[in-house]
Design a protein around this motif. Structure first.
Motif, mmCIF file in Angstrom:
data_model
loop_
_atom_site.group_PDB
_atom_site.id
_atom_site.type_symbol
_atom_site.label_atom_id
_atom_site.label_comp_id
_atom_site.label_asym_id
_atom_site.label_seq_id
_atom_site.Cartn_x
_atom_site.Cartn_y
_atom_site.Cartn_z
ATOM 1 N N LEU A 1 4.066 2.772 2.497
ATOM 2 C CA LEU A 1 4.522 4.129 2.114
ATOM 3 C C LEU A 1 3.698 5.458 2.196
ATOM 4 C CD1 LEU A 1 6.909 4.954 1.186
ATOM 5 C CD2 LEU A 1 6.492 5.137 -1.152
ATOM 6 N N ILE A 2 4.322 5.901 3.077
ATOM 7 C CA ILE A 2 3.281 7.235 3.323
ATOM 8 C C ILE A 2 4.276 8.172 2.516
ATOM 9 C CG2 ILE A 2 2.524 9.028 5.150
ATOM 10 C CD1 ILE A 2 2.227 6.373 7.196
ATOM 11 N N THR A 3 3.000 8.918 2.354
ATOM 12 C CA THR A 3 3.954 9.989 1.252
ATOM 13 C C THR A 3 3.253 11.369 1.377
ATOM 14 O OG1 THR A 3 2.136 10.635 -0.494
ATOM 15 C CG2 THR A 3 4.683 9.533 -0.665
ATOM 16 N N ALA A 4 4.412 12.179 3.648
ATOM 17 C CA ALA A 4 3.524 13.503 3.554
ATOM 18 C C ALA A 4 3.799 15.267 3.333
ATOM 19 C CB ALA A 4 3.299 12.822 5.137
ATOM 20 N N ASP A 5 3.046 16.064 3.591
ATOM 21 C CA ASP A 5 4.132 17.557 3.838
ATOM 22 C C ASP A 5 5.201 17.429 4.704
ATOM 23 O OD1 ASP A 5 2.376 17.954 2.128
ATOM 24 O OD2 ASP A 5 0.941 19.158 3.603
ATOM 25 N N ALA A 6 5.815 18.499 4.850
ATOM 26 C CA ALA A 6 6.974 18.816 5.406
ATOM 27 C C ALA A 6 6.707 19.349 7.018
ATOM 28 C CB ALA A 6 8.529 19.513 4.404
ATOM 29 N N GLY A 7 5.603 19.444 6.777
ATOM 30 C CA GLY A 7 5.036 20.651 8.306
ATOM 31 C C GLY A 7 4.685 19.754 8.733
ATOM 32 N N PRO B 1 0.488 -1.148 -0.387
ATOM 33 C CA PRO B 1 0.317 -0.141 -0.139
ATOM 34 C C PRO B 1 0.689 1.388 -0.358
ATOM 35 C CG PRO B 1 -0.270 -0.968 2.780
ATOM 36 C CD PRO B 1 0.245 -1.947 1.012
ATOM 37 N N VAL B 2 0.058 2.829 -0.382
ATOM 38 C CA VAL B 2 0.968 3.763 -0.797
ATOM 39 C C VAL B 2 -0.434 4.828 -1.130
ATOM 40 C CG1 VAL B 2 1.780 5.063 -1.732
ATOM 41 C CG2 VAL B 2 3.013 2.647 -2.117
ATOM 42 N N ILE B 3 0.226 5.744 0.565
ATOM 43 C CA ILE B 3 -1.093 6.467 0.636
ATOM 44 C C ILE B 3 -0.472 7.666 0.829
ATOM 45 C CG2 ILE B 3 -2.686 4.340 2.419
ATOM 46 C CD1 ILE B 3 -1.145 5.796 4.622
ATOM 47 N N LYS C 1 -0.640 14.629 -3.143
ATOM 48 C CA LYS C 1 -1.747 14.396 -3.994
ATOM 49 C C LYS C 1 -2.810 14.361 -3.369
ATOM 50 C CE LYS C 1 0.788 10.573 -7.539
ATOM 51 N NZ LYS C 1 0.824 11.700 -8.563
ATOM 52 N N ILE C 2 -2.601 14.229 -1.947
ATOM 53 C CA ILE C 2 -4.376 13.870 -1.609
ATOM 54 C C ILE C 2 -5.309 15.612 -2.541
ATOM 55 C CG2 ILE C 2 -3.349 15.453 0.807
ATOM 56 C CD1 ILE C 2 -4.868 12.685 2.350
ATOM 57 N N GLU C 3 -3.990 16.372 -2.205
ATOM 58 C CA GLU C 3 -4.710 17.900 -2.215
ATOM 59 C C GLU C 3 -5.685 17.953 -3.505
ATOM 60 O OE1 GLU C 3 -4.243 20.554 -0.361
ATOM 61 O OE2 GLU C 3 -3.397 19.927 1.351
ATOM 62 N N HIS C 4 -5.301 17.653 -3.977
ATOM 63 C CA HIS C 4 -6.203 17.183 -5.920
ATOM 64 C C HIS C 4 -6.696 15.816 -6.289
ATOM 65 C CE1 HIS C 4 -2.220 15.008 -7.764
ATOM 66 N NE2 HIS C 4 -1.995 16.243 -7.471
ATOM 67 N N ARG C 5 -6.354 15.152 -5.196
ATOM 68 C CA ARG C 5 -7.314 13.944 -5.321
ATOM 69 C C ARG C 5 -8.663 13.290 -4.440
ATOM 70 N NH1 ARG C 5 -3.954 9.904 -7.948
ATOM 71 N NH2 ARG C 5 -3.084 10.671 -9.588
ATOM 72 N N CYS D 1 8.064 9.142 3.123
ATOM 73 C CA CYS D 1 8.837 10.284 2.335
ATOM 74 C C CYS D 1 7.693 11.357 2.201
ATOM 75 C CB CYS D 1 8.640 9.214 0.881
ATOM 76 S SG CYS D 1 10.364 8.207 0.588
ATOM 77 N N HIS D 2 8.684 12.628 3.277
ATOM 78 C CA HIS D 2 8.421 14.441 3.390
ATOM 79 C C HIS D 2 8.109 14.986 1.635
ATOM 80 C CE1 HIS D 2 7.222 13.572 7.212
ATOM 81 N NE2 HIS D 2 8.345 12.826 7.583
ATOM 82 N N MET D 3 7.849 15.672 1.169
ATOM 83 C CA MET D 3 7.070 16.402 0.613
ATOM 84 C C MET D 3 8.490 17.790 0.535
ATOM 85 S SD MET D 3 5.230 15.693 -2.034
ATOM 86 C CE MET D 3 3.996 13.840 -2.582
ATOM 87 N N PRO D 4 9.290 17.980 -0.008
ATOM 88 C CA PRO D 4 10.288 18.961 0.104
ATOM 89 C C PRO D 4 9.813 20.261 0.750
ATOM 90 C CG PRO D 4 10.518 18.311 -2.269
ATOM 91 C CD PRO D 4 9.173 18.026 -1.624
#
Length: 442
Positions: free
Chosen positions: A262-268, A167-169, A307-311, A296-299
């Motif tokens: 795998l979690i992609t998240a903001d930097a703050g 899973p990737v979220i 992706k969660i913003e526009h999806r 993995c954090h966004m720069p």
């Protein structure tokens, strides 16, 4: 009264138009009134319906009142000087610190001696390629040198996980919403002159239901969303609690063979890479689920690329636009009813729990975490394991079993990730320094 002033064709067309207006029997009625034959009126009708070419100009070419820009050659340059951007225009322009509307531009031009109306100013601006425009949110602040490299790294990790069936979220906290009779941006269809009555000011009512804190989890591969609506504080514990509920209700059923997440998240924010409580809460979740949790954090400054913003979040905002969010139930139901033509499905539930703020996490607590920082930007990319990796005891077990003792690896010191330069450049540098060293020895 009009017929004597028209030529034959004009009279014929006028009678044909009158006959068409009258409808059935109009040709005979017009012929009797004008004292002409019905064939003449019928010919006028046929000419109108055939769409013949217009009669042409009566006024002489170039006749009529001249345009203001033709009478005043200096009008166009004066207008363009007024609408130049502030950084290139006249620093003492009277419009430097006010809105440059057509009415204000016309007044400024008139003050300079160019008599012109606001409508003429608008026509001239459109001729010159100007249009009304709003600011575009494109400046992301100071860009990190490894911004693009981090995006590529995230894409590679996400591709590896999805190819392996893991899973990737994408996670983030949506904008906090006031709960009550407050105005919500947007419009919705209602009976005319019957708008929804809302409060005149958006001041939080301390005696009311308070705020709603939507925390979203978007499953990239499955195109599904999960939103936990909190009522207390946006803390790291609240964020991880939302991820935990998603895993228990959906994740473990959609990915029964999963070994990593795998979690992609903001930097703050509550899930920022500097938030220590975020890492400790994820470590506890890794122990509970038995998953290797990679984050993995966004720069910095690129949160809108998540992706969660526009999806997910954008569709939620469009779904409840113009509707006052009068209660937490309205918010939960509106989020759960969000769908798209591409098949997005969203689940939402209320989280009435309390989450304390100001919890301290010490350096020792962070050092004790079973966390592996990746070679590339270990501050942005790291993995939390369900069990700590005790390399010391592993080495002892190897020696007790009669295995060889670990030997130092000088070749590892030439790794480009360690030296910061490719091996050919390193060899050249070593050669240059070797000569200097030999000279010093002599």
């Amino acid at each position: 009264m009009l017929s004597p002033h028209l030529d034959e064709r004009q009279r014929r067309l006028m009678m044909g138009a009158e006959a068409r207006i009258l409808g059935h029997g109009g040709i005979r009625a017009v012929a009797r009134a004008a004292k002409v034959s019905e064939a003449t009126v019928r010919k006028g009708v046929d000419e109108l319906e055939a769409g013949e070419a217009p009669l042409g100009r009566v006024r002489r070419p170039h006749g009529g009142r001249k345009r203001a820009v033709d009478l005043d050659p200096g009008l166009r340059p004066a207008l363009l000087a007024l609408v130049e951007p502030d950084e290139r225009g006249d620093p003492v322009s009277p419009l430097r610190w006010t809105v440059k509307s057509t009415r204000n531009l016309a007044a400024a031009l008139t003050h300079q001696g160019h008599r012109v109306s606001a409508d003429t100013v608008g026509d001239l601006l459109r001729e010159e390629g100007f249009s009304l425009q709003a600011g575009a949110k494109t400046i992301e602040g100071k860009q990190h040198p490894d911004r693009d490299a981090q995006f590529r790294y995230i894409n590679e990790r996400a591709r590896e996980h999805m190819v392996g069936g893991q899973p990737v979220i994408s996670v983030d906290t949506k904008k906090k919403e006031l709960v009550g009779d407050y105005k919500n941006a947007g419009h919705q269809w209602r009976p005319a002159r019957e708008p929804v009555r809302v409060k005149t000011h958006d001041f939080l009512d301390r005696q009311g239901p308070g705020k709603a804190i939507p925390y979203g989890i978007y499953d990239i591969a499955a195109n599904t969303g999960w939103v936990g609506v909190g009522t207390d504080h946006d803390t790291a514990a609240f964020a991880v609690a939302s991820i935990r509920r998603w895993w228990q209700a959906r994740g473990r059923h959609d990915y029964p063979a999963a070994t990593s997440l795998l979690i992609t998240a903001d930097a703050g924010g509550s899930n920022g890479y500097r938030t220590r409580a975020w890492k400790t809460e994820l470590a506890a979740l890794a122990v509970e689920t038995g998953l290797d949790i990679t984050v993995c954090h966004m720069p910095p400054g690129t949160s809108k690329w998540n992706k969660i913003e526009h999806r997910l979040f954008s569709h939620i905002s469009m779904n409840w636009r113009g509707r006052p969010l009068t209660s937490h139930d309205v918010i939960v139901n509106s989020i759960a009813a969000t769908t798209t033509r591409t098949g997005l499905k969203v689940h939402a539930e209320l989280d009435p729990g309390t989450y304390d703020t100001g919890i301290k996490v010490t350096d020792n607590d962070i050092d004790a975490l079973p966390m592996h920082r990746h070679r590339f930007h270990g501050d942005w990319n790291y993995t939390l394991h369900p069990q700590p990796r005790d390399t010391t005891s592993a080495a002892k077990n190897l020696r007790s079993a009669g295995g060889p003792s670990p030997q130092p690896c000088p070749g590892c010191l030439r790794n480009p990730e360690l030296t910061g330069m490719p091996e050919p450049a390193l060899d050249e540098l070593v050669g240059q320094l070797g000569q200097k060293l030999d000279e010093l020895r002599e």
